[in-house]
Design an enzyme around this catalytic site. Structure first.
Site, PDB file in Angstrom:
ATOM      1  N   GLU A  49       0.834  -1.369  -0.100  1.00 30.64           N
ATOM      2  CA  GLU A  49       0.114  -0.053   0.076  1.00 30.64           C
ATOM      3  C   GLU A  49       0.776   1.233   0.036  1.00 30.64           C
ATOM      4  OE1 GLU A  49      -0.043  -2.697   2.037  1.00 30.64           O
ATOM      5  OE2 GLU A  49      -1.964  -2.916   2.939  1.00 30.64           O
ATOM      6  N   CYS A  88      -0.104   0.226   7.624  1.00 28.82           N
ATOM      7  CA  CYS A  88      -0.614   0.493   6.389  1.00 28.82           C
ATOM      8  C   CYS A  88      -1.847   1.130   6.419  1.00 28.82           C
ATOM      9  CB  CYS A  88      -0.484  -0.561   5.286  1.00 28.82           C
ATOM     10  SG  CYS A  88       0.820  -1.161   5.011  1.00 28.82           S
ATOM     11  N   ALA A 113      12.354 -38.540  -4.657  1.00 27.25           N
ATOM     12  CA  ALA A 113      12.924 -38.724  -5.976  1.00 27.25           C
ATOM     13  C   ALA A 113      13.424 -40.024  -6.083  1.00 27.25           C
ATOM     14  CB  ALA A 113      14.308 -37.733  -6.325  1.00 27.25           C
ATOM     15  N   CYS A 136      -2.349  -3.647   7.054  1.00 28.46           N
ATOM     16  CA  CYS A 136      -1.919  -4.402   8.483  1.00 28.46           C
ATOM     17  C   CYS A 136      -2.303  -2.993   9.307  1.00 28.46           C
ATOM     18  CB  CYS A 136      -0.412  -4.644   8.677  1.00 28.46           C
ATOM     19  SG  CYS A 136       0.593  -3.237   8.182  1.00 28.46           S
ATOM     20  N   SER A 162      22.786 -43.919  -5.373  1.00 24.47           N
ATOM     21  CA  SER A 162      21.465 -43.137  -5.727  1.00 24.47           C
ATOM     22  C   SER A 162      21.772 -42.088  -7.034  1.00 24.47           C
ATOM     23  CB  SER A 162      20.887 -42.730  -4.630  1.00 24.47           C
ATOM     24  OG  SER A 162      21.753 -41.637  -3.995  1.00 24.47           O
ATOM     25  N   ALA A 217       8.274 -40.491   9.206  1.00 29.18           N
ATOM     26  CA  ALA A 217       7.858 -39.735  10.464  1.00 29.18           C
ATOM     27  C   ALA A 217       6.723 -38.770  10.195  1.00 29.18           C
ATOM     28  CB  ALA A 217       8.942 -39.281  11.408  1.00 29.18           C
ATOM     29  N   ALA A 262      19.826 -48.064  -5.129  1.00 24.79           N
ATOM     30  CA  ALA A 262      19.991 -49.336  -5.218  1.00 24.79           C
ATOM     31  C   ALA A 262      20.467 -50.037  -4.242  1.00 24.79           C
ATOM     32  CB  ALA A 262      21.201 -49.527  -6.417  1.00 24.79           C
TER      33      ALA A 262
END
Lengths: 384, 384
Positions: free
Chosen positions: A71, A106, A175, A97, A189, A296, A184
């Site tokens: 603003e 503002c 991924a 705000c 990886s 988790a 693997a």
């Protein structure tokens, strides 16, 4: 800013802009808001000032913590063009705000400038900053809320989630091979996914506030968790690097090298860790692994969004992306709603979001840090 | 067909159509070919007849075993319009056959009709039907091969694979969670993927020659392996239903109900089973599970295409789509090249193809069945 620096011939007094001009202006304000950074503690906000004829006389957006709010930027823009904003209509994506930050409330700036009416997309749920509409109305300024509210909520989705729940919006990145493996049998990886998928993941890193991994992944993979450009350089914005879990971070870990600040949250309590990040005003947390942490978070129903990069590869053995979630039958599966599917070279990225709504408010923001970007420190954290 | 039924004023004698008109005509012939059925022992072929001015005077395509070949259909089309095909140029996607099927060799039909020149996309690798170009040239007809050969090979990819290798083109269908599981811990799997993905899988069933499952899956899931429409009815084309593996098919199995013919190949030798299906002129085999059969096919490098339907679901436990492939390190992974990515509701379908070329010719077609649709029976098979 009670005194406008440039008082032009176009100082509007009288009837504010009609609602017909407001929707296009709100769309423009939303587009302006998107120009702000995706990361940072503050919401992305855009503002358009209309004269009584519906013509735009000023525009602004928030460029991040420590810079003017949208603003104020729009008022300054109008004045820099020699236009007095008196009598204009402010069209703003988030309720102005009412709290004292670095730039002052503002709502007061709009009142002081003589703005005649304010249209708002989304009301501010931030317990500290809210109250702007009431303050404006008390000063005799007409306020209309809910204009393109859905679009406004969409733009602010992650920020609203964080402010409403006191915890960051959590994106879990996976991924995997097509059979859901992240490595693997021998642990190798690099790389299951291709270069385009990996480059895309780095652009996401450059948009989040923090990246988290489990302490086991630090020991196993020694990641740097930096946001890197295609040529290997560092993006300007480097997210906070967060390690969750009890195992210590080695002295020679890449995590201690160039990049964002490092934070070790050494407890076992995921919920407490997320709240601690919420108090630091981490709005968007990207979790990059490994399987223990992913499991988790999923078991705790704490994942808001999945970024699943899937490669057309089958491994047949090796670590899986996710361990036991306590799901025994198909009806209990952790099910997400697909938002977007993007092909990246040979790989595909599925962006999927929690199918159920996020948890309700459980914590409030600290009064002195909301919308200012100043972090709140937690004494139990090891800051590095 | 030596005698044209309708001899019109437009009987062309002299210079054939120039090459400039041939490419658009070949594109049209390829589009016509695609109107033919995807399943069946015969290739999809299209043919366009051009007059010396490059105008189309007849079109045809092959509608499946037992119906006229494309060239004969195009000649008949021209004649039905009162046009004598003498002096025309035939543009055809596959080399005209030189063998006696139900309709006689197409090369002879073109010679007898007085066609002046023939343009071909793909030469016929079928050891029985090949020789058409030589026969045409011997009769004084100019033959040019290789026009839009890549597009022609693409259209005939599965058929060419089957004819060249003596084994069907094998598509392995997987329907998994994002963590690569095909069922929850208690074995429940209905449904991981959504209704749109399942409907799509049924349209694929309606395009293949045969569907295979392992005998363990028959006992565990009692599938019907029919191609069903959205409203639950049966598609007109029902693929051959093939069970691989030693375990007997129960008398009350759904597989014995309405649907395609049932074939039990009770051995352990996958290669022999694929050859047996090749001899039956199964060009495209869709393998739908379970994990044991999928693993055996992948370990034998016998999968030409993957159809991976992936749901935004995480299970954390339960049967995985694929078992041990003998892959120990990432460089040995079974890696496919993505051909197409399609979103289907909340799910995504990745179509990926073998990155390496298919195996060379290892078996020939039986002389009496190639391109006729008559199956060749194997005495060791249990036909049901």
């Amino acid at each position: 800013m009670n005194q406008a620096p440039h008082v032009s011939a176009a100082a509007y007094v009288g009837a504010p802009t009609g609602p017909r001009a407001v929707e296009p202006a709100m769309r423009r304000a939303l587009a302006l808001a998107e120009l702000g950074p995706a990361h940072g503690p503050n919401p992305r906000v855009g503002c358009v000032l209309l004269d009584p004829g519906g013509r735009t006389v000023g525009e602004g957006f928030h460029r991040g913590a420590g810079t003017p709010h949208a603003e104020v930027a729009a008022l300054a823009h109008a004045r820099s063009r020699g236009i007095d904003p008196r009598g204009t209509t402010a069209v703003v994506t988030l309720e102005p705000c009412a709290h004292q930050g670095r730039t002052g409330p503002c709502a007061d700036a709009l009142v002081d400038a003589g703005v005649a009416a304010v249209y708002v997309a989304v009301s501010d749920p931030n317990p500290v900053a809210t109250g702007g509409a009431a303050r404006l109305r008390a000063a005799g300024v007409g306020v209309t809320t809910g204009v393109l509210a859905d679009e406004g909520e969409k733009l602010l989705r992650m920020w609203l989630h964080a402010v409403r729940t006191g915890r960051p919006y959590v994106t879990l990145k996976l991924a995997t091979s097509l059979d859901g493996r992240v490595a693997a049998a021998d642990g190798t990886s690099r790389w299951i996914t291709g270069a385009r998928a990996r480059a895309h993941a780095h652009t996401i890193r450059a948009q989040v506030d923090a990246i988290a991994v489990g302490s086991g992944t630090v020991l196993a993979d020694d990641p740097s968790l930096t946001a890197r450009t295609a040529d290997g350089g560092l993006f300007e914005h480097q997210p906070l690097r967060v390690v969750l879990g009890r195992r210590p971070i080695p002295d020679d870990a890449r995590l201690r090298g160039p990049g964002g600040p490092l934070l070790h949250l050494a407890g076992d309590d995921l919920d407490a860790a997320l709240r601690a990040l919420g108090l630091r005003e981490v709005r968007h947390l990207l979790v990059e692994g490994g399987p223990t942490l992913a499991t988790a978070l999923l078991a705790a129903d704490a994942v808001d969004e999945l970024h699943a990069y899937v490669a057309p590869v089958l491994l047949g053995a090796g670590a899986t992306a996710v361990g036991d979630l306590g799901v025994t039958t198909i009806g209990e599966a952790a099910r997400f709603a697909t938002h977007e599917v993007t092909r990246l070279g040979d790989d595909v990225l599925m962006v999927a979001r929690r199918a159920r709504p996020a948890q309700p408010v459980q914590a409030t923001q600290p009064a002195d840090s909301a919308q200012t970007g100043r972090p709140t420190h937690q004494p139990t954290q090891e800051e590095i």
